[in-house]
Design a protein around this motif. Structure first.
Motif, PDB file in Angstrom:
ATOM      1  N   SER A 254       0.846  -1.197   0.000  1.00  0.00           N
ATOM      2  CA  SER A 254       0.000   0.000   0.000  1.00  0.00           C
ATOM      3  C   SER A 254       0.879   1.244   0.000  1.00  0.00           C
ATOM      4  CB  SER A 254      -0.929   0.001   1.226  1.00  0.00           C
ATOM      5  OG  SER A 254      -1.836  -1.074   1.181  1.00  0.00           O
ATOM      6  N   ALA A 255       1.930   1.180  -0.785  1.00  0.00           N
ATOM      7  CA  ALA A 255       2.914   2.264  -0.823  1.00  0.00           C
ATOM      8  C   ALA A 255       2.612   3.296  -1.890  1.00  0.00           C
ATOM      9  CB  ALA A 255       4.311   1.689  -1.023  1.00  0.00           C
ATOM     10  N   GLY A 256       1.472   3.163  -2.577  1.00  0.00           N
ATOM     11  CA  GLY A 256       1.072   4.157  -3.558  1.00  0.00           C
ATOM     12  C   GLY A 256       1.513   3.828  -4.962  1.00  0.00           C
ATOM     13  N   ALA A 257       1.041   4.642  -5.905  1.00  0.00           N
ATOM     14  CA  ALA A 257       1.271   4.374  -7.324  1.00  0.00           C
ATOM     15  C   ALA A 257       2.722   4.556  -7.738  1.00  0.00           C
ATOM     16  CB  ALA A 257       0.381   5.277  -8.173  1.00  0.00           C
ATOM     17  N   ILE A 258       3.528   5.178  -6.886  1.00  0.00           N
ATOM     18  CA  ILE A 258       4.965   5.273  -7.142  1.00  0.00           C
ATOM     19  C   ILE A 258       5.711   4.227  -6.315  1.00  0.00           C
ATOM     20  CG2 ILE A 258       7.005   6.756  -6.937  1.00  0.00           C
ATOM     21  CD1 ILE A 258       5.102   9.148  -7.491  1.00  0.00           C
ATOM     22  N   GLY A 259       5.393   4.124  -5.036  1.00  0.00           N
ATOM     23  CA  GLY A 259       6.122   3.233  -4.151  1.00  0.00           C
ATOM     24  C   GLY A 259       5.868   1.756  -4.380  1.00  0.00           C
ATOM     25  N   SER A 260       4.632   1.363  -4.639  1.00  0.00           N
ATOM     26  CA  SER A 260       4.331  -0.070  -4.776  1.00  0.00           C
ATOM     27  C   SER A 260       4.988  -0.703  -6.000  1.00  0.00           C
ATOM     28  CB  SER A 260       2.812  -0.291  -4.798  1.00  0.00           C
ATOM     29  OG  SER A 260       2.266  -0.101  -3.506  1.00  0.00           O
ATOM     30  N   PRO A 261       4.861  -0.113  -7.199  1.00  0.00           N
ATOM     31  CA  PRO A 261       5.555  -0.729  -8.337  1.00  0.00           C
ATOM     32  C   PRO A 261       7.070  -0.692  -8.197  1.00  0.00           C
ATOM     33  CG  PRO A 261       4.595   1.368  -8.979  1.00  0.00           C
ATOM     34  CD  PRO A 261       4.039   1.037  -7.625  1.00  0.00           C
ATOM     35  N   ARG A 463       1.436  24.402 -21.785  1.00  0.00           N
ATOM     36  CA  ARG A 463       2.745  23.752 -21.741  1.00  0.00           C
ATOM     37  C   ARG A 463       3.697  24.482 -20.788  1.00  0.00           C
ATOM     38  NH1 ARG A 463       2.600  22.503 -28.176  1.00  0.00           N
ATOM     39  NH2 ARG A 463       2.257  20.244 -27.990  1.00  0.00           N
ATOM     40  N   GLN A 464       3.527  25.775 -20.701  1.00  0.00           N
ATOM     41  CA  GLN A 464       4.397  26.581 -19.835  1.00  0.00           C
ATOM     42  C   GLN A 464       3.983  26.494 -18.370  1.00  0.00           C
ATOM     43  OE1 GLN A 464       4.172  30.830 -20.766  1.00  0.00           O
ATOM     44  NE2 GLN A 464       4.199  31.255 -18.568  1.00  0.00           N
ATOM     45  N   ALA A 465       2.675  26.411 -18.112  1.00  0.00           N
ATOM     46  CA  ALA A 465       2.183  26.555 -16.740  1.00  0.00           C
ATOM     47  C   ALA A 465       1.568  25.292 -16.150  1.00  0.00           C
ATOM     48  CB  ALA A 465       1.138  27.682 -16.695  1.00  0.00           C
ATOM     49  N   GLY A 466       1.293  24.269 -16.971  1.00  0.00           N
ATOM     50  CA  GLY A 466       0.630  23.081 -16.466  1.00  0.00           C
ATOM     51  C   GLY A 466       1.432  22.389 -15.371  1.00  0.00           C
ATOM     52  N   SER A 467       0.706  21.842 -14.390  1.00  0.00           N
ATOM     53  CA  SER A 467       1.354  21.151 -13.275  1.00  0.00           C
ATOM     54  C   SER A 467       0.467  19.996 -12.824  1.00  0.00           C
ATOM     55  CB  SER A 467       1.601  22.103 -12.106  1.00  0.00           C
ATOM     56  OG  SER A 467       0.378  22.623 -11.609  1.00  0.00           O
ATOM     57  N   SER A 468       1.007  19.159 -11.977  1.00  0.00           N
ATOM     58  CA  SER A 468       0.258  17.996 -11.501  1.00  0.00           C
ATOM     59  C   SER A 468      -0.845  18.418 -10.536  1.00  0.00           C
ATOM     60  CB  SER A 468       1.203  17.024 -10.795  1.00  0.00           C
ATOM     61  OG  SER A 468       0.488  15.957 -10.222  1.00  0.00           O
ATOM     62  N   LEU A 469      -1.932  17.658 -10.551  1.00  0.00           N
ATOM     63  CA  LEU A 469      -2.946  17.774  -9.506  1.00  0.00           C
ATOM     64  C   LEU A 469      -2.725  16.702  -8.446  1.00  0.00           C
ATOM     65  CD1 LEU A 469      -5.276  19.610  -8.826  1.00  0.00           C
ATOM     66  CD2 LEU A 469      -6.804  18.145 -10.137  1.00  0.00           C
ATOM     67  N   TYR A 470      -1.611  15.962  -8.580  1.00  0.00           N
ATOM     68  CA  TYR A 470      -1.121  15.039  -7.546  1.00  0.00           C
ATOM     69  C   TYR A 470      -2.014  13.809  -7.384  1.00  0.00           C
ATOM     70  CZ  TYR A 470       0.575  19.758  -6.752  1.00  0.00           C
ATOM     71  OH  TYR A 470       1.059  21.030  -6.942  1.00  0.00           O
ATOM     72  N   HIS A 471      -2.383  13.212  -8.520  1.00  0.00           N
ATOM     73  CA  HIS A 471      -3.228  12.021  -8.504  1.00  0.00           C
ATOM     74  C   HIS A 471      -2.598  10.869  -9.293  1.00  0.00           C
ATOM     75  CE1 HIS A 471      -6.811  15.043  -8.061  1.00  0.00           C
ATOM     76  NE2 HIS A 471      -6.169  14.851  -6.914  1.00  0.00           N
ATOM     77  N   PRO A 472      -1.346  10.477  -9.003  1.00  0.00           N
ATOM     78  CA  PRO A 472      -0.754   9.356  -9.741  1.00  0.00           C
ATOM     79  C   PRO A 472      -1.482   8.049  -9.434  1.00  0.00           C
ATOM     80  CG  PRO A 472       0.634   9.951  -7.874  1.00  0.00           C
ATOM     81  CD  PRO A 472      -0.431  11.010  -7.975  1.00  0.00           C
ATOM     82  N   THR A 473      -1.753   7.267 -10.472  1.00  0.00           N
ATOM     83  CA  THR A 473      -2.547   6.046 -10.334  1.00  0.00           C
ATOM     84  C   THR A 473      -2.149   5.058 -11.435  1.00  0.00           C
ATOM     85  OG1 THR A 473      -4.245   7.102 -11.692  1.00  0.00           O
ATOM     86  CG2 THR A 473      -4.601   7.159  -9.316  1.00  0.00           C
ATOM     87  N   CYS A 474      -2.706   3.834 -11.336  1.00  0.00           N
ATOM     88  CA  CYS A 474      -2.780   2.870 -12.452  1.00  0.00           C
ATOM     89  C   CYS A 474      -1.504   2.093 -12.740  1.00  0.00           C
ATOM     90  CB  CYS A 474      -3.246   3.544 -13.746  1.00  0.00           C
ATOM     91  SG  CYS A 474      -4.739   4.527 -13.594  1.00  0.00           S
ATOM     92  N   THR A 475      -0.475   2.170 -11.914  1.00  0.00           N
ATOM     93  CA  THR A 475       0.804   1.540 -12.223  1.00  0.00           C
ATOM     94  C   THR A 475       0.864   0.057 -11.846  1.00  0.00           C
ATOM     95  OG1 THR A 475       1.585   2.441 -10.123  1.00  0.00           O
ATOM     96  CG2 THR A 475       2.165   3.643 -12.141  1.00  0.00           C
ATOM     97  N   ALA A 476      -0.198  -0.463 -11.254  1.00  0.00           N
ATOM     98  CA  ALA A 476      -0.327  -1.915 -11.027  1.00  0.00           C
ATOM     99  C   ALA A 476      -1.785  -2.262 -11.299  1.00  0.00           C
ATOM    100  CB  ALA A 476       0.081  -2.304  -9.605  1.00  0.00           C
ATOM    101  N   ARG A 477      -2.229  -1.921 -12.481  1.00  0.00           N
ATOM    102  CA  ARG A 477      -3.662  -1.875 -12.745  1.00  0.00           C
ATOM    103  C   ARG A 477      -4.348  -3.233 -12.641  1.00  0.00           C
ATOM    104  NH1 ARG A 477      -5.516  -3.602 -17.591  1.00  0.00           N
ATOM    105  NH2 ARG A 477      -4.047  -3.852 -19.311  1.00  0.00           N
ATOM    106  N   MET A 478      -5.611  -3.155 -12.275  1.00  0.00           N
ATOM    107  CA  MET A 478      -6.459  -4.320 -12.093  1.00  0.00           C
ATOM    108  C   MET A 478      -7.096  -4.731 -13.405  1.00  0.00           C
ATOM    109  SD  MET A 478      -9.763  -4.505  -9.497  1.00  0.00           S
ATOM    110  CE  MET A 478     -10.066  -2.760  -9.750  1.00  0.00           C
ATOM    111  N   GLY A 479      -7.257  -6.037 -13.604  1.00  0.00           N
ATOM    112  CA  GLY A 479      -7.931  -6.543 -14.782  1.00  0.00           C
ATOM    113  C   GLY A 479      -7.662  -8.021 -14.964  1.00  0.00           C
TER     114      GLY A 479
END
Length: 542
Positions: A254-261, A463-479
């Motif tokens: 349960s380490a998150g979409a960055i930590g778990s993978p 492109r100049q100003a866009g930033s993350s909304l801090y919702h990383p997901t899907c890196t060990a996706r279910m299916g």
């Protein structure tokens, strides 16, 4: 090497899902549970003040301070990816907005092979988690650990924004988590009486005294232990010492979409060619581990206000700053109780769409970049976020060293569809912001500015100003397809006794802020884990 002993369940990560699991799996007293957290305790006072998230964006004591790889479609900029490194995980440093997403999100998960994850399947778990301040109904619960509250008070800028949305033809919506998501209104927050309620506060604190729950902080997981293809434990570093514990039941990531993978990859689970190239011997070749990363991109518009009624003005005056602090201490009201979206809305950029494709966050302050000082002028902000990006990226280990942060590439604006939708979102938002209700408050559109009008100019600004909304997901996706990492019960395909329970299992990112959905995932997973254990014990006894 130091040994902590044996447990039924070892949970890696005390974030939004990990805290839920620690509570639910230890509740009966019949299971011995170990919870590992790489960060420390949630003692930083700014964690518990809602607007304190602004103080935590660059605080390495509670934040992993990740950055993406240079983004090809964002002028090669590296984009900040703050993630919680503390009890409560990102729920201790996030913007507190309570949002479930759309019914259609979960129904499409089911269509993609996630059996048992339709909206009707997951709604009971949202209700189970929730303690709704307005009371219960067909969509809301009142007996759960997680408080969901209204903003402490209205604000004239927010009221004007909501009215401007109505003037532009969008409905008012006082409950984005009810029957429909579309419309404009005030956001609800995961707070209680002006204080943040993280997953640690809601779920972990009530369970701390249980003798069958062990919580270890400052424990950086370094390896999942295996016997052949069965997960048997976890190894971690704590200071200068290396520890390990055995799992008689399951290891749960349960380490998150960055930590778990990343932990799976350094343990030998992932694309074999990638692992070999980084000096890791492959244990199980799973091409999807770390792939399919999705995140929400937001593009902010900044406005100068005609009246000194913004939080910028409060902080520009020592006297007003003192009053803000006193109001919070004495009444738990005022600017310090505000979430990252004070008001906002969900809108369709094309009337032919079945559901909203754009989310707006409206806030009564402005800054050049989150975590920076507020502007010296009276300012406020409205941002547009494309809800369903097509782009997918990756999280990939850079080396076999568990302390070496992985390469993170969300691939923002990686498709023509994403670029068109993002531009359309800014155009829609600008129409709202130029409405009659906001005219008395808008002195000047500072960013991107009135000279930015054509689609090409707007895209250049994104492109100049866009930033993350801090919702990383899907890196060990279910299916159930070969590219999926976990099955519908969140078990890693091809391995025994290893599950992933966090935002990484989403088949695609939901339409909104992700914390509430990840709490739901934890609640549903806990039921599945306990049910599977009961079935296994019954079969063994027979």
């Amino acid at each position: 090497m130091r040994e902590l002993g044996g447990f039924d369940y070892i949970i890696v990560g005390a974030g939004s899902a990990g805290c839920v699991l620690a509570n639910r799996l230890s509740a009966s007293g019949g299971h011995k549970v170990l919870l590992l957290e790489a960060g420390g305790r949630d003692t930083n006072p700014w964690i518990h003040v809602p607007l304190g998230y602004g103080k935590l964006f660059r605080d390495k004591s509670v934040n992993w301070l990740f950055e993406t790889e240079p983004q090809a479609e964002l002028n090669q900029r590296r984009i900040s990816q703050p993630r919680g490194k503390v009890l409560g995980g990102s729920s201790s440093i996030n913007g507190l907005v309570y949002m479930r997403g759309q019914r259609e999100d979960y129904d499409q998960w089911r269509q993609m092979g996630a059996v048992g994850w339709s909206f009707d399947d997951v709604l009971p778990y949202f209700q189970k988690a929730e303690r709704q301040s307005r009371g219960g109904d067909d969509y809301h619960g009142v007996d759960g650990p997680l408080p969901v509250s209204d903003q402490s008070e209205p604000h004239p800028l927010c009221d004007a924004f909501i009215t401007a949305c109505e003037q532009a033809g969008h409905p008012r919506n006082d409950d984005f988590n009810g029957a429909v998501q579309e419309g404009a209104g005030y956001y609800q927050t995961t707070s209680h009486r002006g204080v943040r309620v993280s997953a640690a506060v809601a779920y972990l604190n009530p369970a701390r005294g249980r003798p069958n729950l062990t919580i270890v902080t400052n424990a950086h997981a370094s390896r999942i232990l295996f016997e052949r293809r069965r997960a048997t434990g976890v190894e971690w570093r704590r200071g200068d010492e290396t520890w390990r514990a055995q799992a008689d039941g399951e290891v749960i990531l349960s380490a998150g979409a960055i930590g778990s993978p990343h932990l799976m990859q350094i343990s030998g689970i992932g694309p074999a060619a990638l692992l070999k190239s980084r000096g890791v011997a492959p244990l199980h070749d799973v091409v999807g581990v770390g792939e399919n990363l999705q995140d929400h991109l937001q593009v902010r518009m900044v406005f100068e206000c005609t009246r000194p009624i913004t939080f910028n003005d409060d902080l520009a005056s020592p006297w007003r700053t003192m009053l803000v602090g006193l109001r919070y201490v004495m009444q738990r009201r005022g600017p310090l109780t505000v979430s990252a979206g004070y008001a906002g809305g969900f809108f369709r950029t094309d009337s032919a769409l079945a559901s909203p494709d754009i989310q707006v966050h409206f806030i009564n302050f402005s800054t050049s970049k989150m975590g920076d000082a507020l502007h010296r002028f009276s300012g406020f902000t409205a941002s547009s976020c494309q809800l369903r990006p097509e782009s997918r990226g990756y999280v990939r280990l850079k080396s076999a060293d568990p302390f070496d942060a992985p390469a993170i590439n969300p691939n923002y604006l990686g498709t023509d569809g994403d670029r068109r939708s993002t531009v359309a979102g800014i155009k829609l938002l600008r129409r709202i912001m130029r409405g009659p209700a906001l005219e008395p408050f808008v002195k000047l559109e500072r960013e991107p500015g009135p000279d930015v009008e054509s689609d090409a100019e707007i895209l250049a600004y994104c492109r100049q100003a866009g930033s993350s909304l801090y919702h990383p997901t899907c890196t060990a996706r279910m299916g159930e397809d070969p590219g999926a990492v976990v099955d519908s019960r969140l078990r890693v395909r091809g391995l025994d006794k290893l599950r992933v329970v966090d935002g990484s299992i989403m088949p695609f990112v939901i339409s909104g802020n992700t914390h509430a959905a990840i709490v739901m995932i934890g609640e549903k997973a806990a039921d599945m884990i306990l049910a599977d254990a009961t079935r296994a014990n019954t079969a063994h006894a027979a």
